[in-house]
Design an enzyme around this catalytic site. Structure first.
Site, PDB file in Angstrom:
ATOM      1  N   ARG A 127      17.730 -10.669 -13.273  1.00 10.45           N
ATOM      2  CA  ARG A 127      18.240 -11.471 -12.132  1.00 10.45           C
ATOM      3  C   ARG A 127      18.485 -10.658 -10.871  1.00 10.45           C
ATOM      4  NH1 ARG A 127      21.559 -13.949 -16.298  1.00 10.45           N
ATOM      5  NH2 ARG A 127      20.387 -15.724 -17.083  1.00 10.45           N
ATOM      6  N   LYS A 149       9.875 -10.586   2.089  1.00  8.77           N
ATOM      7  CA  LYS A 149       9.014 -11.567   1.424  1.00  8.77           C
ATOM      8  C   LYS A 149       8.335 -10.864   0.263  1.00  8.77           C
ATOM      9  CE  LYS A 149       7.759 -15.012   4.854  1.00  8.77           C
ATOM     10  NZ  LYS A 149       6.656 -15.584   5.650  1.00  8.77           N
ATOM     11  N   GLU A 191      -2.269  -6.768  11.856  1.00  7.41           N
ATOM     12  CA  GLU A 191      -0.865  -7.220  11.915  1.00  7.41           C
ATOM     13  C   GLU A 191      -0.160  -6.624  13.147  1.00  7.41           C
ATOM     14  OE1 GLU A 191      -0.084  -9.596   9.915  1.00  7.41           O
ATOM     15  OE2 GLU A 191      -0.738  -9.218   7.846  1.00  7.41           O
ATOM     16  N   LYS A 233       9.344  -7.206  14.106  1.00  4.02           N
ATOM     17  CA  LYS A 233       9.523  -7.955  12.856  1.00  4.02           C
ATOM     18  C   LYS A 233      11.004  -8.011  12.466  1.00  4.02           C
ATOM     19  CE  LYS A 233       7.923  -9.123   8.406  1.00  4.02           C
ATOM     20  NZ  LYS A 233       6.960  -9.020   7.333  1.00  4.02           N
ATOM     21  N   GLU A 243      12.768 -18.149   6.962  1.00  2.76           N
ATOM     22  CA  GLU A 243      11.717 -18.943   7.605  1.00  2.76           C
ATOM     23  C   GLU A 243      12.043 -20.431   7.671  1.00  2.76           C
ATOM     24  OE1 GLU A 243       7.705 -17.454   6.929  1.00  2.76           O
ATOM     25  OE2 GLU A 243       6.976 -19.498   7.124  1.00  2.76           O
ATOM     26  N   ARG A 247      10.566 -17.636  12.094  1.00  2.00           N
ATOM     27  CA  ARG A 247       9.806 -16.622  11.335  1.00  2.00           C
ATOM     28  C   ARG A 247       8.358 -17.057  11.075  1.00  2.00           C
ATOM     29  NH1 ARG A 247      11.588 -12.820   6.193  1.00  2.00           N
ATOM     30  NH2 ARG A 247       9.537 -11.853   5.977  1.00  2.00           N
ATOM     31  N   ASN A 251       3.198 -15.779  10.910  1.00  2.00           N
ATOM     32  CA  ASN A 251       2.015 -16.218  10.160  1.00  2.00           C
ATOM     33  C   ASN A 251       0.856 -16.572  11.075  1.00  2.00           C
ATOM     34  OD1 ASN A 251       3.041 -16.026   7.493  1.00  2.00           O
ATOM     35  ND2 ASN A 251       4.325 -17.798   7.929  1.00  2.00           N
ATOM     36  N   HIS A 254      -2.675 -16.586   9.790  1.00  2.00           N
ATOM     37  CA  HIS A 254      -2.625 -16.542   8.328  1.00  2.00           C
ATOM     38  C   HIS A 254      -3.073 -17.854   7.673  1.00  2.00           C
ATOM     39  CE1 HIS A 254      -0.526 -12.862   9.192  1.00  2.00           C
ATOM     40  NE2 HIS A 254      -0.257 -12.615   7.937  1.00  2.00           N
ATOM     41  N   HIS A 258      -5.486 -16.874   4.953  1.00  2.00           N
ATOM     42  CA  HIS A 258      -5.218 -17.073   3.522  1.00  2.00           C
ATOM     43  C   HIS A 258      -6.322 -17.921   2.885  1.00  2.00           C
ATOM     44  CE1 HIS A 258      -0.584 -16.190   3.714  1.00  2.00           C
ATOM     45  NE2 HIS A 258      -1.316 -15.107   3.778  1.00  2.00           N
ATOM     46  N   HIS A 271      -6.860  -8.402   3.279  1.00  2.00           N
ATOM     47  CA  HIS A 271      -5.908  -9.323   3.900  1.00  2.00           C
ATOM     48  C   HIS A 271      -5.932  -9.184   5.422  1.00  2.00           C
ATOM     49  CE1 HIS A 271      -2.267 -11.639   4.577  1.00  2.00           C
ATOM     50  NE2 HIS A 271      -1.756 -10.610   5.236  1.00  2.00           N
TER      51      HIS A 271
HETATM   52  P1  NAD Z   1      -3.231  -2.907  -0.524  1.00  2.00           P
HETATM   53  O1  NAD Z   1      -1.865  -2.828  -1.015  1.00  2.00           O
HETATM   54  O2  NAD Z   1      -4.274  -3.476  -1.426  1.00  2.00           O
HETATM   55  O3  NAD Z   1      -3.691  -1.455  -0.050  1.00  2.00           O
HETATM   56  C1  NAD Z   1      -4.971  -1.288   0.471  1.00  2.00           C
HETATM   57  C2  NAD Z   1      -5.769  -0.226  -0.299  1.00  2.00           C
HETATM   58  O4  NAD Z   1      -5.350   1.061   0.109  1.00  2.00           O
HETATM   59  C3  NAD Z   1      -5.590  -0.277  -1.791  1.00  2.00           C
HETATM   60  O5  NAD Z   1      -6.786   0.077  -2.431  1.00  2.00           O
HETATM   61  C4  NAD Z   1      -4.542   0.811  -2.024  1.00  2.00           C
HETATM   62  O6  NAD Z   1      -4.537   1.316  -3.330  1.00  2.00           O
HETATM   63  C5  NAD Z   1      -4.979   1.833  -1.029  1.00  2.00           C
HETATM   64  N1  NAD Z   1      -3.962   2.769  -0.547  1.00  2.00           N
HETATM   65  C6  NAD Z   1      -2.650   2.544  -0.345  1.00  2.00           C
HETATM   66  N2  NAD Z   1      -2.088   3.592   0.270  1.00  2.00           N
HETATM   67  C7  NAD Z   1      -3.067   4.515   0.443  1.00  2.00           C
HETATM   68  C8  NAD Z   1      -3.103   5.791   1.023  1.00  2.00           C
HETATM   69  N3  NAD Z   1      -2.049   6.315   1.633  1.00  2.00           N
HETATM   70  N4  NAD Z   1      -4.264   6.473   1.001  1.00  2.00           N
HETATM   71  C9  NAD Z   1      -5.376   5.925   0.444  1.00  2.00           C
HETATM   72  N5  NAD Z   1      -5.410   4.696  -0.092  1.00  2.00           N
HETATM   73  C10 NAD Z   1      -4.256   4.001  -0.089  1.00  2.00           C
HETATM   74  O7  NAD Z   1      -3.319  -3.756   0.836  1.00  2.00           O
HETATM   75  P2  NAD Z   1      -2.390  -3.792   2.135  1.00  2.00           P
HETATM   76  O8  NAD Z   1      -3.315  -4.077   3.241  1.00  2.00           O
HETATM   77  O9  NAD Z   1      -1.494  -2.644   2.215  1.00  2.00           O
HETATM   78  O10 NAD Z   1      -1.477  -5.067   1.871  1.00  2.00           O
HETATM   79  C11 NAD Z   1      -2.027  -6.362   1.764  1.00  2.00           C
HETATM   80  C12 NAD Z   1      -1.061  -7.235   0.990  1.00  2.00           C
HETATM   81  O11 NAD Z   1       0.165  -7.317   1.709  1.00  2.00           O
HETATM   82  C13 NAD Z   1      -1.549  -8.643   0.800  1.00  2.00           C
HETATM   83  O12 NAD Z   1      -1.359  -9.030  -0.542  1.00  2.00           O
HETATM   84  C14 NAD Z   1      -0.664  -9.463   1.719  1.00  2.00           C
HETATM   85  O13 NAD Z   1      -0.470 -10.767   1.251  1.00  2.00           O
HETATM   86  C15 NAD Z   1       0.608  -8.665   1.713  1.00  2.00           C
HETATM   87  N6  NAD Z   1       1.452  -8.871   2.882  1.00  2.00           N
HETATM   88  C16 NAD Z   1       2.753  -9.140   2.680  1.00  2.00           C
HETATM   89  C17 NAD Z   1       3.600  -9.294   3.755  1.00  2.00           C
HETATM   90  C18 NAD Z   1       5.062  -9.523   3.526  1.00  2.00           C
HETATM   91  O14 NAD Z   1       5.788  -9.811   4.485  1.00  2.00           O
HETATM   92  N7  NAD Z   1       5.548  -9.373   2.324  1.00  2.00           N
HETATM   93  C19 NAD Z   1       3.113  -9.169   5.060  1.00  2.00           C
HETATM   94  C20 NAD Z   1       1.767  -8.883   5.244  1.00  2.00           C
HETATM   95  C21 NAD Z   1       0.935  -8.727   4.142  1.00  2.00           C
HETATM   96  N1  GLY Z   2       4.193 -11.595   7.174  1.00  2.00           N
HETATM   97  C1  GLY Z   2       4.925 -12.796   7.458  1.00  2.00           C
HETATM   98  C2  GLY Z   2       6.395 -12.638   7.300  1.00  2.00           C
HETATM   99  O1  GLY Z   2       6.887 -11.625   6.882  1.00  2.00           O
HETATM  100  O2  GLY Z   2       7.103 -13.547   7.595  1.00  2.00           O
END
Ligand code: NAD
Ligand code: GLY
Length: 367
Positions: A127, A149, A191, A233, A243, A247, A251, A254, A258, A271
């Site tokens: 939890r 998020k 982003e 942010k 949100e 907030r 998006n 997005h 998405h 992404h």
């Molecule tokens: P990812 O986590 O897949 O990383 C991209 C690639 O880079 C992967 O292959 C990873 O293993 C590699 N990698 C990571 N760090 C590295 C480094 N320092 N050197 C070499 N390789 C490295 O993708 P991302 O673009 O970081 O994140 C995308 C995800 O984030 C999506 O799932 C998206 O939905 C999510 N997201 C969430 C929020 C939120 O607010 N929570 C906001 C934006 C995106």
């Molecule tokens: N990436 C969208 C949010 O954090 O609200």
């Protein structure tokens, strides 16, 4: 080991009352023992993946040990397609096998996939246990590690299963960007551009002037882009953590993005690539509704292209596009809601006439 002290470029705060937390941006954070001494817990479950572990796990583990903490590594497969219930369960299984209790801290070492999945595990394991973000992609440093998020994907929709759960620390070590592939750097820039386009025209103009320095990984330019993105942010999240209104502007791009990710199969487009292209589609729609001028649309499109991102979407077929966008979390009463630019540097959140949406889908896609 003789630890290298960090060079901290910026220390920000996400102000959420008793759930407030610092964001530390700098070089050599991963080897700074004093920084990691301050995180909660003595046992630290470090969740990472098969790409990041060989690069940074040993370094972080040594730092945690020097700070008097035990590192419990959990190494998952890499990729957006792995952000699923199977790997969430793998985290829980590892935690239970290691007899991790409520005082164990979950630390995400990786990009947004690891961050989102680890955050959701932290929100739900027993939890809720303490959570720390150590983002290692540009995208995670400018966006996903901040704001709480957390989620996994469902085959029918992106990030559909999750929770709002804030970390207690965010450490963005800009050294880690040195190993990031160019394509991933560009994905992170999507982003960054988003933050300028929705809320800060001066930052957008700075990006227009500095986009090639950013792609060349100029240290100062990257540090500024990360800091300004986190400031923007953090302020939006401070005003609307869960949100209920504002907030949603984060998006921008997005709704289309998405749909591209789920429609092509997770991992086909990154992404950030889907968001970059989604922003050009949202800008096209904004022009059709008279919210944005053609010259502003052209500026946004040029910046997205200059960042190395796609601006033409795959042709999923109109019915499939609509089907996918109808499961977006912003929708209300079956209506798809879009974040549009009105004008560049500010937004409007609205449903749109079907014929205008159809025109955008036709104008922006290629078979
Ligand atoms: P990812 O986590 O897949 O990383 C991209 C690639 O880079 C992967 O292959 C990873 O293993 C590699 N990698 C990571 N760090 C590295 C480094 N320092 N050197 C070499 N390789 C490295 O993708 P991302 O673009 O970081 O994140 C995308 C995800 O984030 C999506 O799932 C998206 O939905 C999510 N997201 C969430 C929020 C939120 O607010 N929570 C906001 C934006 C995106
Ligand atoms: N990436 C969208 C949010 O954090 O609200």
């Amino acid at each position: 080991m003789s630890p290298i002290p960090a060079t901290v470029f910026a220390r920000l705060s996400v102000d959420l009352g008793e759930r407030s937390y610092p964001i530390i941006i700098g070089d050599h954070l991963l080897t700074d023992v004093e920084l990691f001494r301050g995180i909660p817990g003595q046992r630290i479950a470090v969740v990472t993946n098969t790409v990041v572990a060989p690069l940074y796990l040993e370094r972080l583990s040594a730092t945690l040990n020097a700070a008097g903490k035990q590192c419990i590594p959990i190494v998952l497969p890499d990729g957006e397609e792995e952000k699923n219930v199977t790997n969430l369960m793998a985290i829980f299984t590892a935690l239970l096998e290691q007899k991790c209790d409520r005082k164990t801290t979950l630390l995400a070492l990786g990009g947004g996939v690891i961050g989102d999945m680890t955050g959701f595990a932290a929100a739900t394991y027993m939890r809720g246990v303490p959570f720390v973000q150590v983002p290692t992609t540009l995208l995670a440093q400018v966006d996903s590690s901040v704001g709480g998020k957390t989620a996994i994907n469902h085959p029918l929709g992106k990030n559909m299963i999750g929770a709002f759960y804030q970390p207690q620390w965010v450490f963005a070590d800009t050294d880690t960007l040195a190993t990031l592939p160019d394509r991933e750097l560009s994905a992170g820039l999507a982003e960054v551009i988003k933050h300028g386009a929705i809320i800060d025209i001066e930052f957008f103009e700075w990006l227009e002037r500095n986009i090639y320095a950013l792609r060349a990984r100029d240290r100062e330019a990257l540090a500024y882009a990360i800091r300004r993105s986190c400031e923007i942010k953090a302020e939006v999240v401070r005003q609307d953590e869960r949100e209920s209104g504002l907030r949603a502007i984060l998006n921008f791009g997005h709704t289309f993005g998405h749909a591209i990710e789920a429609g092509l199969g997770y991992g086909e487009w990154l992404h950030g690539e889907a968001v970059g292209c989604g922003m050009t589609m949202a800008a096209d729609l904004s022009v059709r509704l008279g919210y944005l001028s053609a010259s502003e649309q052209a500026r946004l499109q040029s910046l997205i292209k200059a960042a190395g991102l796609p601006t033409v979407a795959p042709d999923l077929g109109e019915l499939r596009w609509l089907d996918l966008m109808e499961v977006d979390k912003k929708n209300e009463g079956g209506q798809i809601k879009f974040i549009l630019l009105k004008p560049l540097g500010s937004t409007s959140i609205t449903a749109v006439p079907a014929d205008q949406l159809s025109a955008t889908l036709h104008a922006c896609t290629r078979a």
